[in-house]
Design a protein around this motif. Sequence first.
Motif, PDB file in Angstrom:
ATOM      1  N   LEU A  36      11.673 -12.064  -4.129  1.00  0.00           N
ATOM      2  CA  LEU A  36      11.227 -11.329  -2.944  1.00  0.00           C
ATOM      3  C   LEU A  36      11.489  -9.838  -3.121  1.00  0.00           C
ATOM      4  CD1 LEU A  36      12.663 -13.643  -0.145  1.00  0.00           C
ATOM      5  CD2 LEU A  36      10.377 -13.668  -1.185  1.00  0.00           C
ATOM      6  N   GLY A  38       8.141  -8.651  -3.214  1.00  0.00           N
ATOM      7  CA  GLY A  38       6.805  -8.410  -3.751  1.00  0.00           C
ATOM      8  C   GLY A  38       6.014  -9.646  -4.117  1.00  0.00           C
ATOM      9  N   THR A  61      15.415  -9.105  -4.690  1.00  0.00           N
ATOM     10  CA  THR A  61      15.903  -7.953  -5.455  1.00  0.00           C
ATOM     11  C   THR A  61      15.340  -6.683  -4.826  1.00  0.00           C
ATOM     12  OG1 THR A  61      14.012  -7.851  -6.959  1.00  0.00           O
ATOM     13  CG2 THR A  61      15.860  -9.252  -7.626  1.00  0.00           C
ATOM     14  N   SER A  63      14.973  -2.339  -5.939  1.00  0.00           N
ATOM     15  CA  SER A  63      15.378  -1.193  -6.757  1.00  0.00           C
ATOM     16  C   SER A  63      14.515   0.042  -6.551  1.00  0.00           C
ATOM     17  CB  SER A  63      15.403  -1.545  -8.248  1.00  0.00           C
ATOM     18  OG  SER A  63      14.169  -2.038  -8.667  1.00  0.00           O
ATOM     19  N   ASP A  91       7.162 -13.256 -10.187  1.00  0.00           N
ATOM     20  CA  ASP A  91       7.254 -11.900  -9.626  1.00  0.00           C
ATOM     21  C   ASP A  91       5.881 -11.249  -9.641  1.00  0.00           C
ATOM     22  OD1 ASP A  91       8.458  -9.817  -8.347  1.00  0.00           O
ATOM     23  OD2 ASP A  91       9.795  -9.262  -9.994  1.00  0.00           O
ATOM     24  N   ASP A  92       5.744 -10.205  -8.816  1.00  0.00           N
ATOM     25  CA  ASP A  92       4.445  -9.545  -8.724  1.00  0.00           C
ATOM     26  C   ASP A  92       4.160  -8.673  -9.941  1.00  0.00           C
ATOM     27  OD1 ASP A  92       6.457  -7.781  -8.032  1.00  0.00           O
ATOM     28  OD2 ASP A  92       5.460  -7.005  -6.239  1.00  0.00           O
ATOM     29  N   PHE A  94       5.730  -6.702 -13.685  1.00  0.00           N
ATOM     30  CA  PHE A  94       6.689  -6.415 -14.752  1.00  0.00           C
ATOM     31  C   PHE A  94       6.434  -4.970 -15.136  1.00  0.00           C
ATOM     32  CE2 PHE A  94       8.226  -6.943 -19.212  1.00  0.00           C
ATOM     33  CZ  PHE A  94       9.470  -7.485 -18.930  1.00  0.00           C
ATOM     34  N   GLY A  97      10.776  -3.693 -16.519  1.00  0.00           N
ATOM     35  CA  GLY A  97      11.289  -4.988 -16.966  1.00  0.00           C
ATOM     36  C   GLY A  97      12.731  -5.263 -16.561  1.00  0.00           C
ATOM     37  N   THR A  99      14.164  -5.681 -13.675  1.00  0.00           N
ATOM     38  CA  THR A  99      14.379  -6.708 -12.639  1.00  0.00           C
ATOM     39  C   THR A  99      14.377  -8.097 -13.267  1.00  0.00           C
ATOM     40  OG1 THR A  99      13.363  -5.299 -10.964  1.00  0.00           O
ATOM     41  CG2 THR A  99      13.488  -7.668 -10.475  1.00  0.00           C
ATOM     42  N   ASP A 151       4.366  -2.872  -2.601  1.00  0.00           N
ATOM     43  CA  ASP A 151       4.496  -1.840  -1.569  1.00  0.00           C
ATOM     44  C   ASP A 151       4.730  -0.452  -2.147  1.00  0.00           C
ATOM     45  OD1 ASP A 151       7.227  -2.331  -2.498  1.00  0.00           O
ATOM     46  OD2 ASP A 151       7.838  -1.093  -0.798  1.00  0.00           O
TER      47      ASP A 151
HETATM   48  O1  LIG Z   1      10.074  -4.170 -13.878  1.00  0.00           O
HETATM   49  P1  LIG Z   1      10.778  -3.313 -12.879  1.00  0.00           P
HETATM   50  O2  LIG Z   1      10.715  -1.837 -13.209  1.00  0.00           O
HETATM   51  O3  LIG Z   1      12.174  -3.775 -12.602  1.00  0.00           O
HETATM   52  O4  LIG Z   1       9.955  -3.405 -11.523  1.00  0.00           O
HETATM   53  C1  LIG Z   1       9.484  -4.611 -11.013  1.00  0.00           C
HETATM   54  C2  LIG Z   1      10.135  -4.945  -9.704  1.00  0.00           C
HETATM   55  O5  LIG Z   1       9.999  -3.867  -8.776  1.00  0.00           O
HETATM   56  C3  LIG Z   1       9.490  -4.361  -7.548  1.00  0.00           C
HETATM   57  O6  LIG Z   1      10.523  -4.776  -6.711  1.00  0.00           O
HETATM   58  P2  LIG Z   1      11.321  -3.796  -5.719  1.00  0.00           P
HETATM   59  O7  LIG Z   1      12.664  -3.524  -6.282  1.00  0.00           O
HETATM   60  O8  LIG Z   1      10.491  -2.607  -5.384  1.00  0.00           O
HETATM   61  O9  LIG Z   1      11.504  -4.712  -4.441  1.00  0.00           O
HETATM   62  P3  LIG Z   1      10.338  -5.403  -3.566  1.00  0.00           P
HETATM   63  O10 LIG Z   1       9.937  -6.642  -4.305  1.00  0.00           O
HETATM   64  O11 LIG Z   1      11.015  -5.699  -2.272  1.00  0.00           O
HETATM   65  O12 LIG Z   1       9.211  -4.423  -3.421  1.00  0.00           O
HETATM   66  C4  LIG Z   1       8.649  -5.551  -7.963  1.00  0.00           C
HETATM   67  O13 LIG Z   1       8.468  -6.455  -6.890  1.00  0.00           O
HETATM   68  C5  LIG Z   1       9.438  -6.159  -9.098  1.00  0.00           C
HETATM   69  O14 LIG Z   1      10.389  -7.101  -8.655  1.00  0.00           O
END
Ligand SMILES: O=P(O)(O)OC[C@H]1O[C@H](OP(=O)(O)OP(=O)(O)O)[C@H](O)[C@@H]1O
Length: 174
Positions: A36, A38, A61, A63, A91-92, A94, A97, A99, A151
Amino acid sequence: MKTLLDENQLNDGVEKLADAINAHYGDKPLTIICILTGSIVLGADLIRKLRMPTRVGVLQTSSYEGTERGDLTINAEMMLDIKDREVLLIDDIFDTGHTLDKVTALVADYGPTSLQSAVLLCKTGRQEVEYRPEFIAFDIPDEFVVGYGLDYNDEYRNLPYLACLEDSDLEPNA
Ligand SMILES: O=P(O)(O)OC[C@H]1O[C@H](OP(=O)(O)OP(=O)(O)O)[C@H](O)[C@@H]1O
């Protein structure tokens, strides 16, 4: 804002993603863990196309603030028991990477039989980790995208299509 993938393209991509997951797992029971927030739209669409018996759980998560990545926080309070289960993280996107890399390490400690991941989007050239998801629906250019669950400052998750933000869409100081 510029449309990158319309509703039909997204649906076709999710269909192909589901086909690959169905082919890989066959009739084996599968535990899906949606990351969650995304992944809510992808998760809702994808699980209805899966044919094996499934359990669905979530973890959360966070970030990103605006278009910038900050410290990653992981809330696993709602995790299902996944010991000795086949597990697929959803997840939505990558992007760097970090997360999925961190979540995979954390979830592996719960003792699943297998642990793989599926994402809707993989942003080209942005990865800062060795880890790669096993299932990817679309490779996209290095642009900040919104819609279909993604978002920008908590907005636009409800758009049924995927769009790139343009300079005029960005908030000052964001
Ligand atoms: O590969 P990365 O650079 O880690 O980015 C990918 C992550 O970033 C977004 O989450 P976010 O932390 O924005 O939380 P959200 O899902 O609540 O939007 C998205 O949903 C992924 O989980």
